[in-house]
Design a protein around this motif. Structure first.
Motif, PDB file in Angstrom:
ATOM      1  N   LEU B  11       0.830  -1.215   0.000  1.00 49.41           N
ATOM      2  CA  LEU B  11       0.000   0.000   0.000  1.00 49.41           C
ATOM      3  C   LEU B  11       0.862   1.263   0.000  1.00 49.41           C
ATOM      4  N   LYS B  13       0.457   5.576   0.033  1.00 51.15           N
ATOM      5  CA  LYS B  13      -0.415   6.755   0.119  1.00 51.15           C
ATOM      6  C   LYS B  13       0.444   7.962   0.460  1.00 51.15           C
ATOM      7  N   SER B  21       2.060   6.177   3.671  1.00 47.98           N
ATOM      8  CA  SER B  21       2.201   4.732   3.554  1.00 47.98           C
ATOM      9  C   SER B  21       3.190   4.493   2.423  1.00 47.98           C
ATOM     10  N   THR B  46      -3.628   6.750   9.069  1.00 46.21           N
ATOM     11  CA  THR B  46      -3.853   6.727   7.627  1.00 46.21           C
ATOM     12  C   THR B  46      -4.054   5.295   7.135  1.00 46.21           C
ATOM     13  N   GLN B  50      -7.385   3.667   5.370  1.00 39.35           N
ATOM     14  CA  GLN B  50      -7.381   2.974   4.073  1.00 39.35           C
ATOM     15  C   GLN B  50      -8.031   1.597   4.183  1.00 39.35           C
ATOM     16  N   LEU B  55     -10.180   6.324   3.071  1.00 45.14           N
ATOM     17  CA  LEU B  55      -9.165   6.873   2.177  1.00 45.14           C
ATOM     18  C   LEU B  55      -8.829   5.824   1.130  1.00 45.14           C
ATOM     19  N   ARG B  56      -8.589   6.286  -0.094  1.00 40.76           N
ATOM     20  CA  ARG B  56      -8.132   5.378  -1.146  1.00 40.76           C
ATOM     21  C   ARG B  56      -6.618   5.369  -1.179  1.00 40.76           C
ATOM     22  N   PRO B  57      -6.009   4.187  -1.234  1.00 42.11           N
ATOM     23  CA  PRO B  57      -4.557   4.171  -1.410  1.00 42.11           C
ATOM     24  C   PRO B  57      -4.184   4.652  -2.815  1.00 42.11           C
ATOM     25  N   ASP B  58      -2.989   5.234  -2.954  1.00 38.41           N
ATOM     26  CA  ASP B  58      -2.526   5.642  -4.284  1.00 38.41           C
ATOM     27  C   ASP B  58      -2.158   4.415  -5.102  1.00 38.41           C
ATOM     28  N   THR B  70     -10.072  -3.033  -2.446  1.00 37.60           N
ATOM     29  CA  THR B  70      -9.342  -1.761  -2.532  1.00 37.60           C
ATOM     30  C   THR B  70     -10.233  -0.599  -2.952  1.00 37.60           C
ATOM     31  N   ARG B  71     -11.167  -0.882  -3.879  1.00 38.09           N
ATOM     32  CA  ARG B  71     -11.995   0.217  -4.404  1.00 38.09           C
ATOM     33  C   ARG B  71     -13.414   0.212  -3.838  1.00 38.09           C
TER      34      ARG B  71
END
Lengths: 308, 252
Positions: B11, B13, B21, B46, B50, B55-58, B70-71
């Motif tokens: 992960l 972020k 992250s 954070t 996630q 929060l969405r991870p990058d 994840t989504r």
């Protein structure tokens, strides 16, 4: 005092109050629960009026027209929520005000294209046109119908918010959205339902008033200002507050128009009273709002400090 | 080999230039109590956000029971069995303890038609809420307003609300924070009783609690896991001592 006039104005005031509540309840729910300022809430009121008038003309039946109009207003509400409101949840109130003000301009232009600048009138069916004797006066049946249907909607809303599961989840999502989502609540759907419900209530108010006045392009802007006065007096986000304030505003407006000059004549020369009274009575609800805000800055039922 | 209950796969972020992250890999096995520790600013909050879906991870993936979540929106993760204890905030404080627990039971129900019923209309739901309260020892105060509870009891209520959703994995974010010594001990006892029934991911500063409860511990430093192991292994790990435990004698 003239009892007949008093009763008539009382009924007029209650009827205005009930309609104001229908518009303001949606506004206050959307503001209190979604934290969204919808200047364009009056658009749904106007749409309810025009669509029901058109459908009444097409179908030849006004009640049918109203019943068919409400799902269409719900559709307009759903589209507005999805396209305009949802992207702006959590954004600044200024952004919301600008976007929804733009929406008013758009909706007014579209309404003008569809219905023209002339208003639309609608005729009540015969069974709603009569008058009933109530002691010293005869009251129009239709105004009583408005009052009772409005009170029924108010009661249903109260039960919905305070005693059903859905209402409980709505309150929880308003209090703490992150917590509600962590528990498994689909807050996006809740928000959509609240927004659409508000739109339908405003549409219903617009449909109900049309036989008395008419459907007109300016009606949305006219009502929205008073509706904001109502939710500010009531305390933003409070259904109870919206109800109390709507009734208060309706009565003050109706009774003020009838008796303010008499009242003024007690203190001022007749000439001054007669010139001042109409001007003051047009302002009476704003004076009421100012007075209440001085005494209770948060409104009659102030919002409790809300969590994130 | 079975999939772990929760798996974080590389992960990433960042907030602006700050990497919060930086390639986190972590697995919580079925049935285990896994503690996540790390100095302040290590990125624990954070990471939890996630996992919970706030929060969405990058980049990277999150798997719950082998499924890529994840989504997925936060409420859908909750319905898949991710139970998160939340600090009960003041507005819900106006409701009774039982109604708060009921809220948690209801939140998982998808059916819109049943939603228009009265809050306490269904005996099965009320029973489930009561069972969750009993599990955390709040059965006696179910008709009290949440605002009248002590701080420790409020924490218990949060836990009950997470349990009411029948989670497969409990996400506990600093359950000891703000508790006095006695309340902390009670909470540790309570969690000891729960850890046999649930997999738990525990983020906690209170090292006594962590070492008392955890089957395994992961240490997050500067956005990456520098060590994972049993409490004994973590105590002995040189890198962990250097980065974290050695910093001060009594962390927090």
């Amino acid at each position: 005092m003239n009892t007949a006039l008093f009763v008539t104005q009382l009924v007029n005031g209650l009827q205005l109050g009930v309609l104001l509540f229908l518009v303001a309840s949606g506004l206050t729910l959307v503001f209190g629960i979604l934290d969204f300022v919808n200047l364009a809430h009056g658009v749904f009121y106007m749409l309810g009026a025009f669509i029901s008038a058109s459908l009444a003309a097409l179908s030849g039946s006004w009640p049918l027209g109203v019943m068919l109009a409400l799902p269409l207003v719900a559709l307009a509400g759903a589209a507005t929520e999805r396209l305009v409101a949802r992207p702006l949840y959590g954004k600044s109130h200024l952004a919301q005000v600008l976007a929804t003000f733009g929406l008013i301009l758009l909706a007014d232009a579209l309404a003008m294209l569809i219905w023209g600048v002339e208003g639309r009138t609608v005729a009540l069916p015969a069974w709603l046109q009569g008058r009933v004797a109530a002691g010293v006066v005869e009251l129009p049946v239709y105004r009583l119908v408005i009052i009772f249907s409005g009170l029924a909607v108010a009661a249903a809303l109260y039960v919905w918010v305070h005693h059903t599961r859905f209402g409980m989840l709505v309150r929880a999502a308003a209090a703490n959205r992150a917590m509600a989502e962590a528990l498994g609540v689909d807050t996006a759907r809740l928000h959509a339902v609240v927004f659409i419900l508000g739109a339908v209530l405003a549409g219903l108010a617009g449909a109900l008033i049309t036989p008395i006045t008419e459907a007109s392009l300016s009606m949305g802007s006219d009502i929205i200002i008073v509706a904001f006065v109502v939710i500010i007096i009531g305390g933003t986000g409070s259904l109870k507050g919206a109800f109390a304030a709507a009734m208060l505003v309706g009565l003050v407006d109706a009774l003020g128009r009838a008796w303010l000059d008499d009242l003024f004549k007690l203190a001022f020369p007749a000439e001054i009273a007669e010139t001042a009274a109409p001007a003051i009575s047009a302002m009476s609800i704003y004076i009421l709002m100012a007075a209440i805000l001085v005494l209770r800055p948060g409104g009659l039922f102030p919002p409790r400090a809300r969590g994130r | 080999m079975n999939d772990p209950l929760l798996r974080l796969d590389d992960l990433h972020k960042s907030f602006g230039g700050l990497k919060v992250s930086a390639g986190v890999n972590l697995a919580v096995r079925a049935g285990e109590t896994h503690a996540l520790i790390g100095p302040n600013g290590a990125g624990k909050t954070t990471l939890i956000a996630q996992i919970a879906g706030e929060l969405r991870p990058d980049a990277g993936k999150i798997f719950l029971c082998g499924r890529d979540i994840t989504r997925l929106a936060a409420h859908k993760r909750a319905r898949l069995g991710l139970g998160r204890a939340f600090q009960v905030t003041s507005p819900m404080a106006g409701m009774t303890v039982l109604d708060n627990a009921l809220l948690a039971v209801m939140a998982q129900m998808g059916s819109p038609l049943r939603m228009w019923r009265p809050v306490r209309g269904e005996a099965a739901m009320v029973e489930e809420a009561r069972a969750a309260l009993a599990r955390v020892g709040l059965a006696e105060v179910e008709e009290e307003k949440a605002r009248d509870l002590s701080h420790g009891q409020r924490r218990q209520l949060e836990l009950a609300m997470a349990l009411a959703g029948r989670p497969r994995l409990l996400l506990l974010d600093e359950p000891m924070a703000g508790l006095g010594p006695r309340e902390s001990r009670d909470m540790v006892d309570l969690l000891c009783g729960l850890k046999d029934h649930y997999a738990i991911l525990l983020v906690e500063h209170d090292m006594d609690a962590v070492f008392a409860l955890a089957d395994r511990i992961s240490v997050l430093v500067a956005g990456a896991i520098i060590a994972t192991g049993t409490p004994r292994q973590i105590r002995a790990d040189a890198a962990v001592r250097r980065a974290y435990l050695g910093e001060e004698d009594t962390p927090c």
